[in-house]
Design a protein around this motif. Sequence first.
Motif, PDB file in Angstrom:
ATOM      1  N   MET A   6     -43.255  25.385  39.025  1.00 35.44           N
ATOM      2  CA  MET A   6     -44.062  24.167  39.145  1.00 35.44           C
ATOM      3  C   MET A   6     -45.117  24.363  40.229  1.00 35.44           C
ATOM      4  O   MET A   6     -44.813  24.827  41.325  1.00 35.44           O
ATOM      5  CB  MET A   6     -43.163  22.981  39.514  1.00 35.44           C
ATOM      6  N   ASN A   7     -46.349  24.031  39.935  1.00 34.77           N
ATOM      7  CA  ASN A   7     -47.402  24.100  40.940  1.00 34.77           C
ATOM      8  C   ASN A   7     -47.352  22.871  41.818  1.00 34.77           C
ATOM      9  O   ASN A   7     -47.459  21.732  41.342  1.00 34.77           O
ATOM     10  CB  ASN A   7     -48.769  24.197  40.258  1.00 34.77           C
ATOM     11  N   ARG A   8     -47.184  23.088  43.120  1.00 31.33           N
ATOM     12  CA  ARG A   8     -47.082  21.975  44.060  1.00 31.33           C
ATOM     13  C   ARG A   8     -48.447  21.727  44.703  1.00 31.33           C
ATOM     14  O   ARG A   8     -49.255  22.645  44.869  1.00 31.33           O
ATOM     15  CB  ARG A   8     -46.021  22.274  45.122  1.00 31.33           C
ATOM     16  N   TRP A   9     -48.669  20.471  45.080  1.00 29.88           N
ATOM     17  CA  TRP A   9     -49.940  20.064  45.711  1.00 29.88           C
ATOM     18  C   TRP A   9     -49.609  18.879  46.606  1.00 29.88           C
ATOM     19  O   TRP A   9     -49.342  17.783  46.122  1.00 29.88           O
ATOM     20  CB  TRP A   9     -50.950  19.682  44.639  1.00 29.88           C
ATOM     21  N   GLY A  10     -49.567  19.121  47.901  1.00 30.62           N
ATOM     22  CA  GLY A  10     -49.085  18.109  48.824  1.00 30.62           C
ATOM     23  C   GLY A  10     -50.182  17.479  49.651  1.00 30.62           C
ATOM     24  O   GLY A  10     -51.293  18.000  49.767  1.00 30.62           O
ATOM     25  N   GLY A  24     -50.057  33.618  47.651  1.00 34.35           N
ATOM     26  CA  GLY A  24     -48.615  33.666  47.843  1.00 34.35           C
ATOM     27  C   GLY A  24     -47.988  32.446  48.470  1.00 34.35           C
ATOM     28  O   GLY A  24     -46.776  32.422  48.706  1.00 34.35           O
ATOM     29  N   LEU A  25     -48.772  31.403  48.734  1.00 30.08           N
ATOM     30  CA  LEU A  25     -48.222  30.163  49.280  1.00 30.08           C
ATOM     31  C   LEU A  25     -47.573  29.353  48.161  1.00 30.08           C
ATOM     32  O   LEU A  25     -48.125  29.248  47.059  1.00 30.08           O
ATOM     33  CB  LEU A  25     -49.343  29.347  49.928  1.00 30.08           C
ATOM     34  N   ASP A  26     -46.403  28.778  48.435  1.00 29.10           N
ATOM     35  CA  ASP A  26     -45.740  27.940  47.435  1.00 29.10           C
ATOM     36  C   ASP A  26     -46.260  26.515  47.448  1.00 29.10           C
ATOM     37  O   ASP A  26     -46.495  25.925  46.390  1.00 29.10           O
ATOM     38  CB  ASP A  26     -44.227  27.921  47.693  1.00 29.10           C
ATOM     39  N   THR A  27     -46.404  25.949  48.640  1.00 29.23           N
ATOM     40  CA  THR A  27     -46.730  24.526  48.746  1.00 29.23           C
ATOM     41  C   THR A  27     -47.858  24.311  49.742  1.00 29.23           C
ATOM     42  O   THR A  27     -47.650  24.352  50.960  1.00 29.23           O
ATOM     43  CB  THR A  27     -45.500  23.714  49.188  1.00 29.23           C
ATOM     44  N   PRO A  28     -49.087  24.077  49.246  1.00 29.99           N
ATOM     45  CA  PRO A  28     -50.168  23.683  50.143  1.00 29.99           C
ATOM     46  C   PRO A  28     -50.048  22.195  50.465  1.00 29.99           C
ATOM     47  O   PRO A  28     -49.819  21.376  49.573  1.00 29.99           O
ATOM     48  CB  PRO A  28     -51.424  23.971  49.321  1.00 29.99           C
ATOM     49  N   VAL A  29     -50.184  21.868  51.732  1.00 33.40           N
ATOM     50  CA  VAL A  29     -50.118  20.464  52.168  1.00 33.40           C
ATOM     51  C   VAL A  29     -51.439  20.144  52.860  1.00 33.40           C
ATOM     52  O   VAL A  29     -51.694  20.587  53.981  1.00 33.40           O
ATOM     53  CB  VAL A  29     -48.926  20.228  53.110  1.00 33.40           C
ATOM     54  N   ASP A  63     -49.827  10.274  39.531  1.00 32.12           N
ATOM     55  CA  ASP A  63     -50.794  10.295  38.435  1.00 32.12           C
ATOM     56  C   ASP A  63     -52.025  11.135  38.780  1.00 32.12           C
ATOM     57  O   ASP A  63     -52.696  11.670  37.890  1.00 32.12           O
ATOM     58  CB  ASP A  63     -51.233   8.884  38.076  1.00 32.12           C
ATOM     59  N   LEU A  64     -52.322  11.261  40.080  1.00 30.58           N
ATOM     60  CA  LEU A  64     -53.447  12.079  40.510  1.00 30.58           C
ATOM     61  C   LEU A  64     -53.121  13.568  40.483  1.00 30.58           C
ATOM     62  O   LEU A  64     -54.017  14.405  40.598  1.00 30.58           O
ATOM     63  CB  LEU A  64     -53.876  11.682  41.928  1.00 30.58           C
ATOM     64  N   GLY A  65     -51.845  13.901  40.362  1.00 29.56           N
ATOM     65  CA  GLY A  65     -51.447  15.304  40.335  1.00 29.56           C
ATOM     66  C   GLY A  65     -50.791  15.796  41.601  1.00 29.56           C
ATOM     67  O   GLY A  65     -50.394  16.959  41.690  1.00 29.56           O
ATOM     68  N   PHE A  66     -50.648  14.923  42.610  1.00 29.34           N
ATOM     69  CA  PHE A  66     -49.939  15.320  43.829  1.00 29.34           C
ATOM     70  C   PHE A  66     -48.437  15.336  43.551  1.00 29.34           C
ATOM     71  O   PHE A  66     -47.911  14.482  42.848  1.00 29.34           O
ATOM     72  CB  PHE A  66     -50.242  14.349  44.970  1.00 29.34           C
TER      73      PHE A  66
END
Length: 315
Positions: free
Chosen positions: A1-5, A291-296, A27-30
């Motif tokens: 799963m692509n994460r976007w924080g 290589g980052l899993d979760t960008p915040v 709904d925005l994709g976050f």
Amino acid sequence: MNRWGITLPLTGVPLAAHRDLVRELPDLGFTDVWSAETAGTDAFTPLALAAEWAPGLRLGTAIAPVYTRGPGLLAMQAATIAELAPGKFVLGVGTSTPAIVTGWNAVPFEEPYARARDTLRFLRAALVGDKVTETYPTFAVSKFRLERPPTPPPPILLAALRPGMLRLAAREADGAITNWLAPTDVPTVRAELGSDRELVARIFVCPTEDADAARGLGRLLISSYLTVPVYRAFHEWLGRGDALAPMHEAWAAGDRAAANEAIPDSVVDELVVHGPVEHCRERVAAYVESGLDTPVISVLPTGADPLDVVRSLAP
């Protein structure tokens, strides 16, 4: 799963005023909301609200300091959010800094590596419901047991910048949280953490086409953070020692203005994402490609409504 924080709460926005935005985030994709703890809100209360407003989001602390609460209270607060967001809470802990721990909270900042290790070991036991009586090298706990251990227990991530803490995160935690790095730095950090642990990074984003303004703000932040000894050592390890040496010299001489001026544009552009919104999204995605899993994302002020800025940065 692509994460976007996203980092919440946003600067200058009252906590209660985030409700409508948080409800929109899925709904925005976050996928994630991560809190921080310095001198504003605590790390846990915003996540309790987010759990109610948008139950589908994953929630995380980045970070809760291991010194400023007793071990038992830290476990209790983590268990509370884990109960509100079952299977969707990540406990991020770290040593923080002497300014926060000692200067603001009157707690000695001693043996940070050992304190982080001991806290991880205590939390591992406490969050699965064990009764903990243990004398760790940096503290002792007697007969502590959570009344309602969370099911499932939350993953635990450790704030880590350099090889020692990254390797500790690989051994004792479920991953690491870092910040103030460029996409090109991610492989260096990942090599110490390993490929089987989650890597989270807070990324400072200033979506504006006024490059001078973005760089000016970036310089203020860089001189504030990267002159802290642990961050200085981090960037020396990453190879920016020579580029940042004039900043450190001016800072040591007490000349903050000269320290800011001494930071090269290239360093600001590496560490602070700025430019048109489309470019900012692409730049954040570059961290993941590296290589980052979760960008915040941590939104820096641009003069625009920060709630609208978050909406514009949706993936």
